[in-house]
Structure formats: structure tokens, C-alpha cells
Design a protein around this motif. Structure first.
Motif, PDB file in Angstrom:
ATOM      1  N   UNK A  69       1.067  -1.608   0.495  1.00  0.00           N
ATOM      2  CA  UNK A  69      -0.157  -0.075   0.244  1.00  0.00           C
ATOM      3  C   UNK A  69       1.143   1.212   0.486  1.00  0.00           C
ATOM      4  N   UNK A  70       1.692   1.116   0.916  1.00  0.00           N
ATOM      5  CA  UNK A  70       2.611   2.171   0.521  1.00  0.00           C
ATOM      6  C   UNK A  70       3.732   2.502  -0.396  1.00  0.00           C
ATOM      7  N   UNK A  71       3.710   1.552  -0.836  1.00  0.00           N
ATOM      8  CA  UNK A  71       3.963   1.494  -3.086  1.00  0.00           C
ATOM      9  C   UNK A  71       2.915   2.780  -3.660  1.00  0.00           C
ATOM     10  N   UNK A  72       1.787   2.430  -3.796  1.00  0.00           N
ATOM     11  CA  UNK A  72       0.808   2.765  -4.286  1.00  0.00           C
ATOM     12  C   UNK A  72       0.626   4.419  -3.757  1.00  0.00           C
ATOM     13  N   UNK A  73       0.376   4.766  -2.742  1.00  0.00           N
ATOM     14  CA  UNK A  73       0.923   5.688  -1.998  1.00  0.00           C
ATOM     15  C   UNK A  73       2.090   6.362  -3.023  1.00  0.00           C
ATOM     16  N   UNK A  74       3.104   5.779  -2.987  1.00  0.00           N
ATOM     17  CA  UNK A  74       4.312   7.043  -3.153  1.00  0.00           C
ATOM     18  C   UNK A  74       4.278   6.899  -5.325  1.00  0.00           C
TER      19      UNK A  74
END
Ligand SMILES: O=C(CO)COP(=O)(O)O
Length: 128
Positions: A69-74
């Protein structure tokens, strides 16, 4: 609300999963319009309870789901995070939880950790 579906992450620690399922049940009209990403176990519970929701279940949180999910944010592929954390238990993957919430702040995404905060967040998303 903007034209394309809102991309929302739904995540809950084990002790807060029932609360998230209940919260989602009160917001089905809005959530049915969203593209939802969830960590693995949370996503499985949500799909079982609400088959009509458009949910992509990622890995379980401790196995990398929070980081996905962090990667989707980034990558600017997320609009809001609803993450019911358990404030009373130590987590082996606490660093992942911290990294996810940190990125939500870096990218100034709306982030809710509890049901009433999530109510306000959804109201704000729907009413601009
Ligand atoms: O641990 C989590 C978030 O940190 C949630 O993961 P699960 O939805 O797989 O239980």
C-alpha cells in the motif's frame, strides 16, 4: 467527488477487524463507488461480508501488505487510507505500519485510524 473512482485502502489489525467490517457496512453506498485495496486478511474478510465491493486483496500486513500500500501511495495510485490500528498491542511489523503512515503524511493523503475519523474522511471525500 472527482470523475474516476476514488482509490481507497482499507486495513485493520486483528483486534480492529470487526470494527472495520461494521464501519464498512455503514458506508456501502460510498464504498461501492471506490476501487479498494486491502491487506490480505482484511481484504478476505471484507470480500466475504460484502461481495459487491471492488476489492484487491494484497499480501497480509506482516508479509508485506502494508508496504504494498505504501508503494501505491508513492506511485500516486491511492487517494485515502482507512487503517484501523490496534493501539493496545505490540506488532512485529510495527516498522511497516509506521512506514505506511509516514508515506500517507509525506503525500498528504487523508488518513483515518478509527471509525469516527473514517466517517469524517468519507464525508469529506464525497462532498469535496
Ligand atoms: O497487519 C495488518 C496491517 O499492519 C493487516 O494485515 P491483514 O489484513 O493481512 O491482517
Amino acid at each position: 467527488m472527482h470523475g474516476s473512482p476514488l482509490r481507497v485502502a482499507l486495513v485493520a489489525h486483528d483486534a480492529r477487524k470487526d470494527a472495520l467490517i461494521e464501519w464498512a457496512g455503514g458506508h456501502l453506498d460510498a464504498l461501492e463507488q471506490c476501487e479498494i485495496s486491502a491487506t490480505g486478511t482484511t481484504g478476505g474478510r471484507l470480500k466475504g461480508a460484502y461481495p459487491k465491493l471492488n476489492i484487491t486483496a494484497l499480501k497480509s500486513g506482516p508479509l508485506g501488505g502494508d508496504q504494498q500500500i505504501g508503494a501505491l501511495i508513492a506511485e500516486d495510485r491511492m487517494d485515502a487510507i482507512i487503517f484501523f490500528i490496534d493501539p493496545l498491542s505490540p506488532m512485529p511489523h510495527d516498522v511497516d505500519v509506521k512506514a505506511l503512515t509516514r508515506l500517507a503524511v509525506v503525500y498528504d493523503l487523508p488518513l483515518a485510524h478509527s471509525p469516527r475519523a473514517a466517517d469524517v474522511l468519507m464525508w469529506g471525500l464525497r462532498h469535496g
